[in-house]
Design a protein around this motif. Structure first.
Motif, PDB file in Angstrom:
ATOM      1  N   ASP A  74      47.537  49.271  34.679  1.00 57.75           N
ATOM      2  CA  ASP A  74      46.308  49.308  35.445  1.00 57.75           C
ATOM      3  C   ASP A  74      45.822  48.403  33.962  1.00 57.75           C
ATOM      4  N   PHE A  75      45.152  47.082  34.102  1.00 59.32           N
ATOM      5  CA  PHE A  75      43.923  46.375  33.343  1.00 59.32           C
ATOM      6  C   PHE A  75      43.087  46.522  34.287  1.00 59.32           C
ATOM      7  N   SER A  94      51.103  38.204  36.604  1.00 55.01           N
ATOM      8  CA  SER A  94      49.552  37.896  35.442  1.00 55.01           C
ATOM      9  C   SER A  94      49.036  36.131  35.744  1.00 55.01           C
ATOM     10  N   ARG A  95      49.346  35.736  36.979  1.00 53.79           N
ATOM     11  CA  ARG A  95      49.051  34.280  37.048  1.00 53.79           C
ATOM     12  C   ARG A  95      47.370  34.907  37.953  1.00 53.79           C
ATOM     13  N   CYS A  96      47.931  35.697  39.434  1.00 57.42           N
ATOM     14  CA  CYS A  96      46.926  35.747  40.084  1.00 57.42           C
ATOM     15  C   CYS A  96      45.840  36.604  39.525  1.00 57.42           C
ATOM     16  N   TRP A  97      46.099  37.571  38.930  1.00 56.59           N
ATOM     17  CA  TRP A  97      44.923  38.641  38.128  1.00 56.59           C
ATOM     18  C   TRP A  97      44.423  36.962  37.110  1.00 56.59           C
ATOM     19  N   GLU A  98      44.648  36.899  36.551  1.00 55.20           N
ATOM     20  CA  GLU A  98      44.287  35.276  35.249  1.00 55.20           C
ATOM     21  C   GLU A  98      42.814  34.673  36.666  1.00 55.20           C
ATOM     22  N   ASN A  99      43.872  34.417  37.775  1.00 49.04           N
ATOM     23  CA  ASN A  99      42.561  33.524  38.826  1.00 49.04           C
ATOM     24  C   ASN A  99      41.980  34.483  38.976  1.00 49.04           C
ATOM     25  N   GLU A 118      27.022  41.810  43.864  1.00 49.35           N
ATOM     26  CA  GLU A 118      27.814  42.489  44.263  1.00 49.35           C
ATOM     27  C   GLU A 118      28.652  43.147  43.666  1.00 49.35           C
ATOM     28  N   ILE A 119      28.862  41.994  43.050  1.00 52.01           N
ATOM     29  CA  ILE A 119      30.943  42.350  42.048  1.00 52.01           C
ATOM     30  C   ILE A 119      30.838  43.239  41.227  1.00 52.01           C
ATOM     31  N   CYS A 120      31.707  44.413  41.118  1.00 56.94           N
ATOM     32  CA  CYS A 120      31.383  45.274  40.041  1.00 56.94           C
ATOM     33  C   CYS A 120      32.531  45.377  39.161  1.00 56.94           C
ATOM     34  N   GLY A 121      33.983  44.657  39.562  1.00 60.13           N
ATOM     35  CA  GLY A 121      34.923  44.825  38.380  1.00 60.13           C
ATOM     36  C   GLY A 121      36.050  44.312  39.058  1.00 60.13           C
ATOM     37  N   ALA A 122      37.769  44.312  39.043  1.00 57.61           N
ATOM     38  CA  ALA A 122      38.552  43.938  39.029  1.00 57.61           C
ATOM     39  C   ALA A 122      39.455  44.539  38.729  1.00 57.61           C
ATOM     40  N   VAL A 123      40.953  44.171  39.437  1.00 56.55           N
ATOM     41  CA  VAL A 123      41.912  45.895  38.715  1.00 56.55           C
ATOM     42  C   VAL A 123      43.391  44.970  39.437  1.00 56.55           C
ATOM     43  N   VAL A 124      44.007  45.517  37.748  1.00 54.73           N
ATOM     44  CA  VAL A 124      45.846  44.785  37.813  1.00 54.73           C
ATOM     45  C   VAL A 124      45.919  45.956  38.168  1.00 54.73           C
ATOM     46  N   SER A 125      47.310  46.772  39.155  1.00 54.41           N
ATOM     47  CA  SER A 125      48.033  48.277  38.835  1.00 54.41           C
ATOM     48  C   SER A 125      49.639  47.201  39.447  1.00 54.41           C
ATOM     49  N   VAL A 126      50.087  47.751  38.046  1.00 49.52           N
ATOM     50  CA  VAL A 126      51.424  47.457  37.936  1.00 49.52           C
ATOM     51  C   VAL A 126      52.533  48.471  38.850  1.00 49.52           C
ATOM     52  N   ARG A 127      52.796  48.709  39.335  1.00 47.12           N
ATOM     53  CA  ARG A 127      53.719  50.020  40.048  1.00 47.12           C
ATOM     54  C   ARG A 127      55.607  49.766  40.150  1.00 47.12           C
ATOM     55  N   GLU A 170      55.874  46.843  43.238  1.00 47.98           N
ATOM     56  CA  GLU A 170      55.261  45.737  43.631  1.00 47.98           C
ATOM     57  C   GLU A 170      54.165  45.849  42.955  1.00 47.98           C
ATOM     58  N   ASP A 171      53.017  44.878  42.760  1.00 50.61           N
ATOM     59  CA  ASP A 171      51.929  44.946  41.669  1.00 50.61           C
ATOM     60  C   ASP A 171      51.025  44.633  42.739  1.00 50.61           C
ATOM     61  N   ILE A 172      49.755  45.419  42.508  1.00 52.62           N
ATOM     62  CA  ILE A 172      48.522  45.453  43.568  1.00 52.62           C
ATOM     63  C   ILE A 172      47.589  44.451  42.674  1.00 52.62           C
TER      64      ILE A 172
END
Lengths: 236, 117
Positions: A111-112, A144-149, A164-173, A176-178
């Motif tokens: 995860d990033f 990659s593309r969705c994470w960057e957007n 309200e926003i705390c942060g974002a995560v990309v999870s490579v599984r 699928e990716d989330i």
């Protein structure tokens, strides 16, 4: 501190083939240790450089990777998550981002995380404990593309939900990716609806994409239930 | 005569003062206003038009102070952020980067430009 580096060592001894450590491991750890302490001091004072474009908030990049054979607990999660660096301007963001592997090129269970400076990417953090996240599951190839957007929208303050926003995560599984975006107040429906609508707008998702909101309380409960079951049946 | 003009003038000028000061010590403020009044008399401007100008100033001040928090939020469009990726500063290696498998030695700037074009 020692535990943290044990975790890192494990991380490196996994199925990474890019890892080309030289020198005795003990010495390496010591150096890393000192460097990280220096880093911590730097991180607290990160400011935009002259002529750079300041961001509304400072952010920190984190990376985590599941370490096979480790007991899964919230403590080991914290030890396993690694800070990459903090930035205060658009230029500084790109400096980090261009020196990191893109999520779509990661292998294994990793995860990033990109969170506002001072907020740990953990359910238990004060900023997160009453919060939740929007989750979007993606077929392989879109991460990659969705994470960057997603992160560009976050850094550019496109969500318009105040603090309200705390942060974002990309999870490579495996299959699928989330990607997910975390906010402070799960019960604030106006905010969560606004985040959802902004996500739809900025992510350019395939029309059949399902978006799901999950409170961190539910996540913690599900996690405990799952690991309770695993432990009871003699697994890790 | 002097007294009545002063009163009119005070009525118009009063709201232009920051609200905090209005509440703090009205007496000392009144003294300063008398001085200002003497100056404006030299310019021979009719008292009414000063009032109108100042009314606009007051309105501007008020709207500005109310909108400020929103205006100060720093937002950037995706396109603008992407444009900044190609500036030379954005490609420099950060001074502090941990040694890590996901951390690269050299910037992969070709990726970024390919991706966003």
């Amino acid at each position: 501190m020692n535990n943290k580096f044990d975790a890192l060592k494990d991380d490196d001894s996994g199925d990474h083939d890019q890892n080309e450590d030289s020198g005795s491991p003990k010495e390496c750890e010591k150096e890393k240790n000192e460097e990280e302490e220096k880093d911590q001091n730097k991180k607290k004072t990160v400011v935009p450089g002259a002529g750079e474009h300041p961001l509304q908030y400072n952010y920190t990049f984190w990376y985590s990777r599941r370490t096979p054979g480790r007991p899964a607990s919230s403590q080991s999660y914290e030890q396993n998550i690694k800070q990459i660096g903090s930035f205060a301007s658009v230029e500084q963001f790109w400096r980090f981002y261009s020196h990191m592997t893109r999520p779509g090129d990661l292998t294994g269970h990793s995860d990033f995380h990109l969170f506002k400076e001072g907020i740990k990417p953990m359910w238990e953090d004060d900023a997160n404990k009453s919060g939740g996240k929007w989750i979007i599951r993606l077929r392989k190839g879109l991460a990659s593309r969705c994470w960057e957007n997603l992160i560009l929208a976050m850094l550019g303050e496109q969500f318009m939900v105040g603090e309200e926003i705390c942060g974002a995560v990309v999870s490579v599984r495996f299959q699928e990716d989330i990607i997910s975006i975390w906010n402070k107040t799960a019960s604030d429906q106006a905010t969560t609806a606004r985040i959802r609508d902004t996500l739809r707008r900025v992510l350019n998702l395939p029309p059949n994409t399902i978006m799901e909101y999950k409170t961190h309380t539910d996540s913690i409960k599900a996690w405990e239930d799952f690991h309770g079951l695993v432990n009871a049946s003699g697994g890790r | 005569m002097e007294v009545s003009r002063r009163r009119i003038y005070n009525k118009h000028l009063q709201p232009a003062r920051p609200l905090r000061r209005l509440n703090i010590d009205p007496d000392s403020r009144r003294n300063t206003e008398t001085e200002t009044f003497a100056c404006s008399q030299d310019e021979e401007k009719p008292i009414n038009s000063i009032g109108v100008d100042q009314l606009y100033e007051i309105i501007n001040l008020h709207t500005q102070s109310h909108q400020k928090p929103k205006k100060e939020r720093i937002s950037y469009s995706r396109e603008f952020l992407i444009k900044l990726a190609s500036s030379p500063i954005s490609k420099r290696r950060p001074d502090f980067l941990p040694e890590h498998p996901v951390v690269l030695e050299k910037a992969r700037d070709h990726d970024i430009s390919r991706l966003y074009l």
